[in-house]
Motif scaffolding. Sequence first.
Motif, PDB file in Angstrom:
ATOM      1  N   TRP A 270      48.418  97.984  53.168  1.00  0.00           N
ATOM      2  CA  TRP A 270      46.946  98.117  53.642  1.00  0.00           C
ATOM      3  C   TRP A 270      46.353  99.661  53.707  1.00  0.00           C
ATOM      4  CZ3 TRP A 270      44.060  94.136  55.570  1.00  0.00           C
ATOM      5  CH2 TRP A 270      44.704  92.901  55.707  1.00  0.00           C
ATOM      6  N   THR A 271      45.060  99.607  53.140  1.00  0.00           N
ATOM      7  CA  THR A 271      44.430 100.900  53.223  1.00  0.00           C
ATOM      8  C   THR A 271      42.983 100.714  53.624  1.00  0.00           C
ATOM      9  OG1 THR A 271      45.499 101.587  51.286  1.00  0.00           O
ATOM     10  CG2 THR A 271      43.642 102.690  51.733  1.00  0.00           C
ATOM     11  N   ILE A 272      42.493 101.554  54.709  1.00  0.00           N
ATOM     12  CA  ILE A 272      41.107 101.397  55.031  1.00  0.00           C
ATOM     13  C   ILE A 272      40.666 103.130  54.972  1.00  0.00           C
ATOM     14  CG2 ILE A 272      39.530 101.241  56.960  1.00  0.00           C
ATOM     15  CD1 ILE A 272      41.215  99.053  58.044  1.00  0.00           C
ATOM     16  N   HIS A 273      39.536 102.916  54.348  1.00  0.00           N
ATOM     17  CA  HIS A 273      38.805 104.391  53.912  1.00  0.00           C
ATOM     18  C   HIS A 273      37.399 104.199  54.351  1.00  0.00           C
ATOM     19  CE1 HIS A 273      36.543 107.448  51.646  1.00  0.00           C
ATOM     20  NE2 HIS A 273      37.583 108.138  51.822  1.00  0.00           N
ATOM     21  N   THR A 274      37.020 105.072  55.302  1.00  0.00           N
ATOM     22  CA  THR A 274      35.686 105.215  55.962  1.00  0.00           C
ATOM     23  C   THR A 274      34.984 106.776  55.757  1.00  0.00           C
ATOM     24  OG1 THR A 274      36.108 105.774  58.028  1.00  0.00           O
ATOM     25  CG2 THR A 274      36.264 103.243  57.450  1.00  0.00           C
TER      26      THR A 274
END
Length: 509
Positions: A351-355
């Motif tokens: 999983w990868t989340i970039h904000t």
Amino acid sequence: MNRYLRYALIVIALVTVLLFGLIIYFAIILDPNSYKPLLAELVKEKNQRELRLDGDITLSLFPRLGIELGPITLSERNSNVEFASAERILVSLALLPLLRKQLELDEILIKGLKANLIRLKDGSINIADLIAKSEETRQFKLNVGRVATEKARVTFSDEESGRHFAFTDVNVEADRLGARPGLSASAVRSKVKIGFTVGHSEATEVDLGTTLAFDLTLDVDKQYYAVQGVSLESKGQLPGISQFMLNCTGDFVASVPSESVTAEFMASDVAINLTGIRGLSNLDIKLYMPRLSLANEKLGGDKISVAAEMSGHEGKLNVNARVSLSALEASVSGLRSGALLVELEAVKNDWTIHTMLESPFSSNPTTWQLNLPEVKGVMHARGPGLANPGIDGALRGSVAIDVESRNAQADFTGQFADTNIKAKLMASAAVEPSLIFDVNIDQLDLDRFLPPAQPPGENLEKKGNAYAFEQWLDLSALDNLSLEGSIRIGLLKTANSRSSGLSLAIRSN
């Protein structure tokens, strides 16, 4: 040789011999220990403290005129309680400056110093009377070449908070530097090195070995003060953090040119790096500030940037965060930044989340309010529990935070795939954590956010992905949060079915 020059040399030689002869004579016939009661009485009269000299006072003539005394003890003000003590104090004195009414000490060496610093409940410190500026006119100008302490121990107690810290193995070296153009004749320039260990009387996990070095300039006549070439290194452990290491470098200058102009302050090339291990995660935090200035009650700076990384073993959550403030301006009315930029990347398993969020920033120190009036943000999420290519979104809005009342309010609009969202949030931590929200969604296609259907033989893997997603979210922190709000959905699509005009009211127990 010129006759007059020869006579002059003879006179100088005779005066020198006579001077040293007088010194030797007085050193022989005078007993310095006879002055101990006078010294104790003088300290009692001027500082209301008890001075005790338990050892002999000895004089030395070669290689420099010097005095040695110890053990020595000094009490608290108007009390018999011990404030400080030292095993030995050695002072060496230069002779010729005495003729010019200059008291020049080549070296002051203090061995085995023990001191107890206390911050009283009224905010004062128990050494205020010792460091207060004397109103008496000094007949002698004092210069000190070198000051050193060996194996000192200093304890600090705060009566208001009840905290106690001990600084052990304190070694200090301060060597006087030469004059510098532009400074007054009375300016003091020193190269300072300090080493010590910090401990806490009630928290055994506080153990820091620290070294500090810098060049110090004090020019009282021109009201110029500088701490340059700062090099700080601290290693050890803190509560919850092992293998702690802190490094700091930078230059700091302050000056007050005249009574009509307020203080000026400049910090440049300030770099701070902090590393450590918290639980199973490695921490790495860096701060850099190229320039920060304060003049005429206005603060300005180029940029302040902070980068933080938390990394763990395989399968653990890894987080990279970067925060920067650019075009800083500040005054008594508040702090403003042309651009606050926040970037966050979180990775766990697949999983990868970039904000990323950016907005102008302003704050008011009087009302303790923080405002982000034009927030712009983007988000990208990728993972096995989401349909390809994942979720992309963007939002715009504003955020206002009232630090004093511990309330926050946000108003934003966002877009995720074909979904448009309008939301208002109100959060409070004044009494207990609470969140009030109102969310409007025009259409929501849940099938778009779910992975493609898996063949029957792969149900186990799908269940594992769902479990991983639940573990990644970890909503246990919301157990004590009071929730109240509504969600309205114009059109909901899921599992090849459609529903319209949905309204959900949510209220936690």
